[in-house]
Structure formats: C-alpha cells, structure tokens
Design a protein around this motif. Structure first.
Motif, PDB file in Angstrom:
ATOM      1  N   GLU A 102       0.832  -1.214   0.000  1.00  0.00           N
ATOM      2  CA  GLU A 102       0.000   0.000   0.000  1.00  0.00           C
ATOM      3  C   GLU A 102       0.857   1.250   0.000  1.00  0.00           C
ATOM      4  N   ALA A 103       1.908   1.275   0.803  1.00  0.00           N
ATOM      5  CA  ALA A 103       2.796   2.436   0.862  1.00  0.00           C
ATOM      6  C   ALA A 103       3.499   2.654  -0.470  1.00  0.00           C
ATOM      7  N   SER A 104       3.927   1.563  -1.084  1.00  0.00           N
ATOM      8  CA  SER A 104       4.589   1.668  -2.387  1.00  0.00           C
ATOM      9  C   SER A 104       3.634   2.221  -3.438  1.00  0.00           C
ATOM     10  N   LEU A 105       2.415   1.699  -3.442  1.00  0.00           N
ATOM     11  CA  LEU A 105       1.406   2.176  -4.386  1.00  0.00           C
ATOM     12  C   LEU A 105       1.082   3.641  -4.136  1.00  0.00           C
ATOM     13  N   ARG A 106       0.943   4.023  -2.872  1.00  0.00           N
ATOM     14  CA  ARG A 106       0.654   5.411  -2.513  1.00  0.00           C
ATOM     15  C   ARG A 106       1.783   6.333  -2.969  1.00  0.00           C
ATOM     16  N   ASP A 107       3.028   5.883  -2.794  1.00  0.00           N
ATOM     17  CA  ASP A 107       4.171   6.699  -3.220  1.00  0.00           C
ATOM     18  C   ASP A 107       4.229   6.856  -4.734  1.00  0.00           C
ATOM     19  N   GLU A 108       3.828   5.810  -5.463  1.00  0.00           N
ATOM     20  CA  GLU A 108       3.869   5.876  -6.926  1.00  0.00           C
ATOM     21  C   GLU A 108       2.734   6.713  -7.495  1.00  0.00           C
ATOM     22  N   ILE A 109       1.525   6.517  -6.965  1.00  0.00           N
ATOM     23  CA  ILE A 109       0.336   7.150  -7.546  1.00  0.00           C
ATOM     24  C   ILE A 109       0.005   8.481  -6.883  1.00  0.00           C
ATOM     25  N   GLY A 110       0.417   8.675  -5.642  1.00  0.00           N
ATOM     26  CA  GLY A 110       0.059   9.870  -4.869  1.00  0.00           C
ATOM     27  C   GLY A 110       0.329  11.188  -5.572  1.00  0.00           C
ATOM     28  N   PRO A 111       1.545  11.429  -6.075  1.00  0.00           N
ATOM     29  CA  PRO A 111       1.810  12.717  -6.735  1.00  0.00           C
ATOM     30  C   PRO A 111       0.926  12.960  -7.959  1.00  0.00           C
ATOM     31  N   ALA A 112       0.684  11.915  -8.736  1.00  0.00           N
ATOM     32  CA  ALA A 112      -0.167  12.079  -9.924  1.00  0.00           C
ATOM     33  C   ALA A 112      -1.591  12.422  -9.517  1.00  0.00           C
ATOM     34  N   ILE A 113      -2.084  11.771  -8.479  1.00  0.00           N
ATOM     35  CA  ILE A 113      -3.443  12.056  -8.005  1.00  0.00           C
ATOM     36  C   ILE A 113      -3.521  13.472  -7.466  1.00  0.00           C
ATOM     37  N   ALA A 114      -2.503  13.884  -6.706  1.00  0.00           N
ATOM     38  CA  ALA A 114      -2.496  15.252  -6.159  1.00  0.00           C
ATOM     39  C   ALA A 114      -2.486  16.277  -7.285  1.00  0.00           C
ATOM     40  N   THR A 115      -1.720  16.023  -8.326  1.00  0.00           N
ATOM     41  CA  THR A 115      -1.674  16.937  -9.469  1.00  0.00           C
ATOM     42  C   THR A 115      -3.032  17.015 -10.151  1.00  0.00           C
ATOM     43  N   LEU A 116      -3.652  15.868 -10.355  1.00  0.00           N
ATOM     44  CA  LEU A 116      -4.964  15.858 -11.012  1.00  0.00           C
ATOM     45  C   LEU A 116      -6.018  16.551 -10.155  1.00  0.00           C
ATOM     46  N   VAL A 117      -5.967  16.346  -8.842  1.00  0.00           N
ATOM     47  CA  VAL A 117      -6.930  16.995  -7.951  1.00  0.00           C
ATOM     48  C   VAL A 117      -6.727  18.507  -7.971  1.00  0.00           C
ATOM     49  N   SER A 118      -5.471  18.959  -7.937  1.00  0.00           N
ATOM     50  CA  SER A 118      -5.227  20.410  -7.965  1.00  0.00           C
ATOM     51  C   SER A 118      -5.676  21.013  -9.296  1.00  0.00           C
ATOM     52  N   ARG A 119      -5.462  20.293 -10.392  1.00  0.00           N
ATOM     53  CA  ARG A 119      -5.941  20.786 -11.694  1.00  0.00           C
ATOM     54  C   ARG A 119      -7.462  20.885 -11.715  1.00  0.00           C
ATOM     55  N   ALA A 120      -8.105  19.864 -11.179  1.00  0.00           N
ATOM     56  CA  ALA A 120      -9.571  19.867 -11.156  1.00  0.00           C
ATOM     57  C   ALA A 120     -10.095  21.004 -10.285  1.00  0.00           C
ATOM     58  N   GLU A 121      -9.468  21.225  -9.119  1.00  0.00           N
ATOM     59  CA  GLU A 121      -9.901  22.317  -8.244  1.00  0.00           C
ATOM     60  C   GLU A 121      -9.690  23.671  -8.914  1.00  0.00           C
ATOM     61  N   ALA A 122      -8.555  23.838  -9.589  1.00  0.00           N
ATOM     62  CA  ALA A 122      -8.292  25.091 -10.291  1.00  0.00           C
ATOM     63  C   ALA A 122      -9.321  25.318 -11.391  1.00  0.00           C
ATOM     64  N   HIS A 123      -9.647  24.259 -12.113  1.00  0.00           N
ATOM     65  CA  HIS A 123     -10.641  24.382 -13.186  1.00  0.00           C
ATOM     66  C   HIS A 123     -12.013  24.720 -12.609  1.00  0.00           C
ATOM     67  N   VAL A 124     -12.379  24.067 -11.508  1.00  0.00           N
ATOM     68  CA  VAL A 124     -13.671  24.352 -10.874  1.00  0.00           C
ATOM     69  C   VAL A 124     -13.706  25.803 -10.397  1.00  0.00           C
ATOM     70  N   ALA A 125     -12.607  26.268  -9.784  1.00  0.00           N
ATOM     71  CA  ALA A 125     -12.555  27.661  -9.327  1.00  0.00           C
ATOM     72  C   ALA A 125     -12.670  28.622 -10.509  1.00  0.00           C
ATOM     73  N   ARG A 126     -11.982  28.280 -11.616  1.00  0.00           N
ATOM     74  CA  ARG A 126     -12.041  29.120 -12.810  1.00  0.00           C
ATOM     75  C   ARG A 126     -13.472  29.181 -13.355  1.00  0.00           C
TER      76      ARG A 126
END
Length: 187
Positions: free
Chosen positions: A66-90
């Motif tokens: 689980e930790a390995s998977l979180r380390d691999e996928i976590g940054p990509a998910i965070a980037t996608l979430v921040s993009r989605a939040e920015a788009h929603v705010a826009r």
C-alpha cells in the motif's frame, strides 16, 4: 512319445505365440491411446491446474505494498486533484462574472428604459420651456434643434455615468464576494 511331445509342444508354442501377438496388439493399442493422452498433457495441465483466488498475505507485506502504491500514484493524483480544483474555481469565477454581467445588463436595460422615458419627458419639458423662451426671444429653429441635440447629449452622458456607477458598484460587490470566498477558504 517324442513325436507326440513335439506336436503338443509345437501346439503349445503356437498358442503362446498367438497369445503373445494378441498381447502385443493390446500393448500397441494401449501405447497409442497413452500417446494420444500424453500428447494433450500440457493443455490438460493448464485446464486442471488449480488457481488460488484467495491468497493470504502477511500484514507487513500488505502495508508495504500500500505504501509503495501510494508513493507511486500519490503525486499524480495530487496533481490531477489540484488541476480539477483550479478548473472548478475558474468555472465558478466565470459563472460569477457572467451573473454579474447579466445583472449589469438587466440594470442597463431597465435604466435605459426608465432613462429614455425620463429623458423624453425632460426634453419635452425643455421644449415647452424653450418654446416659451423662443417665442419671447424670437429664437430661430436652428437654435431649437441645437438645444434638443444638447439635451439628448446630456441625457446620454448622464446615462453613461449611471451605467459606469452601476458597473463599478457591481464590480465592488463581486470583489467583496471573491474576498469572502478567499477568507472562507483559508479559514
């Protein structure tokens, strides 16, 4: 007796040979059948192979995976979430801007209608007062047209100023809303 034993011995040998040939044909048939069965063995092994659907994994191995998977996928998910939040705010800002613009246009439409009727009334009043002054001072029709044009010009200028004031008021309201959203977001 020797001839009898030879003939009985030859008959018994003949029976043995016949039995041996029969056994040999059975053996050959068995080898052929066994060869056909063994030729299909890899497929049968794959078909009959038992698959474990539920494997027991020790807890530390599961936590590590689980930790390995979180380390691999976590940054990509965070980037996608921040993009989605920015788009929603826009999109929300765009919606607010369009709402404000709609309100402004409705205000302009309403003020244009009321201002037009008010300016028409003012021009008519000016014309009535000008008529009395024109007759008294004997002004030419050119000056009457000039006064009407000037009245229209002043009415338009007044309308433009009212529009500017309304637009600025709506901009102030929009800025206040944005400021409140920022304060709420940080709180």
């Amino acid at each position: 007796m020797a001839t009898i034993t030879t003939s009985t011995g030859a008959a018994s040998y003949g029976d043995c040979v016949a039995a041996l040939r029969t056994s040999l044909s059975f053996l050959s048939s068995s080898v052929t059948t066994l060869g056909n069965g063994v030729g299909d063995y890899p497929r049968l092994a794959a078909v009959l192979k038992s698959v474990r659907h539920y494997e027991l994994i020790p807890q530390p191995a599961l936590v590590a995976a689980e930790a390995s998977l979180r380390d691999e996928i976590g940054p990509a998910i965070a980037t996608l979430v921040s993009r989605a939040e920015a788009h929603v705010a826009r999109v929300e800002r765009r919606i607010d801007a369009l709402k404000a613009r709609s309100e402004l246009q409705q205000g302009r439409l309403y003020s244009t209608t009321s201002t037009t009727s008010a300016s028409t009334t003012a021009v008519n009043n000016n014309n009535n007062s000008n008529n009395s002054t024109v007759t008294s001072s004997k002004r030419t029709p050119l000056s009457k047209a000039k006064l009407a044009a000037e009245a229209k010009h002043k009415a338009r200028a007044r309308e433009a100023l009212q529009y500017s004031v309304e637009r600025l008021e709506l901009e102030v309201l929009q800025k206040e809303r944005e400021l409140r959203k920022r304060v709420d977001a940080t709180a």
